[in-house]
Design a protein around this motif. Sequence first.
Motif: not given
Length: 321
Positions: A119-133
Amino acid sequence: MRKLLLAAAITASCCFSSAQAADYPSHPITFIVPFAAGGPIDALGRLLAERMGGILGQKIVVENVAGAGGSLGVGRAVRAAPDGYTISVGNWSTHVLNGAIYPLDYDLVKDLEPIALLPSSPQLIVARKDVPANNLGELISWLTSHPANVGTAGVGSAGHVSALLFQRETGAKLTFVHYRGAGPAMIDLVGGHIDVMFDQSANSLPHIRDGAIKAYAVTSQARLAAAPDIPTVDEAGLANFYIAVWYGLWAPKGTPGEVVAKLNSAAVEALRDSSLRERLAALGQDVPRPDQASPAALGALQAAEIAKWWPILKLANVKAE
């Protein structure tokens, strides 16, 4: 006389190899996963080992050999006996990118036999939960004005290369923190010790669903069926930033064709299992069709990806640290 003896030895060796292939597998098989336990490649390797072991009638043991962006684990498999009992579980990073980044003492194409595309998988752009964005545009603005730490699975890993391209495209100010796999990196992202990651959906989705991290975009043209609320990079304002991490199985060069065929058949059959497909789909992974999973298909994809990515990495002067 010497020629006759050599011919006889070659004939005997071929007969022995054929007999071995006919009896294969007669004892447990080892899957070498080239990263620490807990990451997406480890999870896939263990799921596949369980299913394929049942199909082949022998236990498949997963051995984690981490270090140097996965190149140590691949090297361990390359140097194993070509008998089908030591298999390299790898991906776009370990079997393509590393060749342009690390001074390998083996050739990723000449020293390995492709077995099956996984299988293949795209990536996700993720951040810590308290990033102010609250969206990708705000995240890019924050990253261009606030130096941030980005975690990766190692130098030359998919996450590292993705972050380098993102930095080039957006002007983000990133400090790279390299781990011995995506699993340890994700632990630190959840703990708030690093700021962002470019991570495979299989690794990130459970934490996104738990609210432990934030997701901003998926690096594909279509939204994930497993997470339809996450926008694509096009929708989020970073057009054409498409990156997919594909996986595969390889054997040491010289592994008998009959053994490779048995392993391919077992992998294809395992990927037909409805429960396994459901688990993979829930992690945002796309299962290839049987004709796309052949050894030839994997070999062709690997060669095409090397031709595409090596010049990019060399131009960017990405080197092992």
